[in-house]
Each structure stands twice: as structure tokens, then as C-alpha cells.
Design a protein around this motif. Structure first.
Motif, PDB file in Angstrom:
ATOM      1  N   ARG A  18       0.912  -1.148  -0.128  1.00  0.00           N
ATOM      2  CA  ARG A  18      -0.015   0.131  -0.051  1.00  0.00           C
ATOM      3  C   ARG A  18       0.899   1.294  -0.077  1.00  0.00           C
ATOM      4  NH1 ARG A  18      -2.460   0.923   5.298  1.00  0.00           N
ATOM      5  NH2 ARG A  18      -0.397   2.076   5.360  1.00  0.00           N
ATOM      6  N   ASP A  19       1.956   1.330   0.855  1.00  0.00           N
ATOM      7  CA  ASP A  19       2.776   2.440   0.900  1.00  0.00           C
ATOM      8  C   ASP A  19       3.582   2.705  -0.515  1.00  0.00           C
ATOM      9  OD1 ASP A  19       4.141   4.386   2.393  1.00  0.00           O
ATOM     10  OD2 ASP A  19       5.963   3.300   1.884  1.00  0.00           O
ATOM     11  N   GLU A  68       1.126   4.282  -3.041  1.00  0.00           N
ATOM     12  CA  GLU A  68       0.916   5.519  -2.648  1.00  0.00           C
ATOM     13  C   GLU A  68       1.972   6.656  -3.067  1.00  0.00           C
ATOM     14  OE1 GLU A  68      -0.080   5.599   1.689  1.00  0.00           O
ATOM     15  OE2 GLU A  68      -2.204   4.975   1.328  1.00  0.00           O
ATOM     16  N   ARG A  69       3.145   6.017  -2.982  1.00  0.00           N
ATOM     17  CA  ARG A  69       4.291   6.576  -3.208  1.00  0.00           C
ATOM     18  C   ARG A  69       4.388   6.911  -4.740  1.00  0.00           C
ATOM     19  NH1 ARG A  69       8.500   7.537   0.035  1.00  0.00           N
ATOM     20  NH2 ARG A  69       8.454   6.537   2.046  1.00  0.00           N
ATOM     21  N   ALA A  94       5.397  11.871  -1.461  1.00  0.00           N
ATOM     22  CA  ALA A  94       4.585  11.157  -0.372  1.00  0.00           C
ATOM     23  C   ALA A  94       5.265  11.255   0.792  1.00  0.00           C
ATOM     24  CB  ALA A  94       4.229   9.753  -0.797  1.00  0.00           C
ATOM     25  N   THR A 136       4.519   6.460   4.868  1.00  0.00           N
ATOM     26  CA  THR A 136       3.245   6.056   5.548  1.00  0.00           C
ATOM     27  C   THR A 136       3.345   4.542   6.086  1.00  0.00           C
ATOM     28  OG1 THR A 136       2.229   5.459   3.459  1.00  0.00           O
ATOM     29  CG2 THR A 136       1.719   7.566   4.213  1.00  0.00           C
TER      30      THR A 136
END
Length: 102
Positions: free
Chosen positions: A76-77, A80-81, A91, A94
Motif C-alpha cells: 500500500r505504501d 501511494e508513493r 508522499a 506512511t
């Protein structure tokens, strides 16, 4: 039957982890669906309220859940990045290990 289901659970969790590591989205979805069915079958049989030996097996299988959860947070991280980079943003980091420590 319980032993067979627990073995299928372990095998399917291992396959899910391999799919996560490989980034194979279709396999991730299929194995996640399979795990749901196996978990429902275990609940129906009352395995989750079973004897101490079965509970011990379930506790060891939870290690697979932990491994899968860690990989999902990492993926997920990563996504997102990548999305932030595409949008020209930076980003925040996270990724965090949100698993409670005992």
C-alpha cells in the motif's frame, strides 16, 4: 476434517504471501477469496472454539496472517508513493508496523 481445513488454510496463506511478494493481483484476489471460504468452514465447524491443541495450531497460523498484513502495508505504501510521484507530489513515509506488540 478440521486438520484438513487447517492444512488448507496454511497452504492458502502461504500461496497468498507468495502472490503478494510476486505482485500477482489476480492470485491475491483468488487466495483471499479462498481464505474467506476456509475461515467460514472453520467457524461453522466450531474450530475457533476448539480444544487446546487446535487453538495452538490456529495461533501458529496467525503468523501467516501477520506476514501477509505486513506485506499488504508495504505494498500500500509503495502504491501511494507511486501515485504521489505521478501527481508530482512527495508522499509521506506512511509505512508503519501497526501490529500490536505483546
Amino acid at each position: 476434517m478440521q486438520g484438513e481445513l487447517l492444512e488448507r488454510f496454511a497452504d492458502t496463506q502461504s500461496a497468498l504471501i507468495a502472490a503478494l511478494d510476486a505482485g500477482d493481483t489476480e492470485a491475491m484476489i483468488a487466495y483471499t477469496r479462498d481464505l474467506g471460504g476456509i475461515t467460514d468452514a472453520l467457524r461453522t465447524q466450531g474450530v475457533l472454539r476448539a480444544d487446546a491443541s487446535t487453538r495452538s495450531q490456529l495461533e501458529s497460523l496467525m503468523k501467516f496472517n501477520t506476514a501477509a498484513a505486513q506485506r499488504l502495508r508495504f505494498l500500500r505504501d509503495h502504491v501511494e508513493r507511486r501515485v504521489a510521484a505521478i501527481q508530482g507530489e512527495q508522499a509521506a513515509n506512511t509505512y508503519a508496523n501497526a501490529i500490536p506488540r505483546r
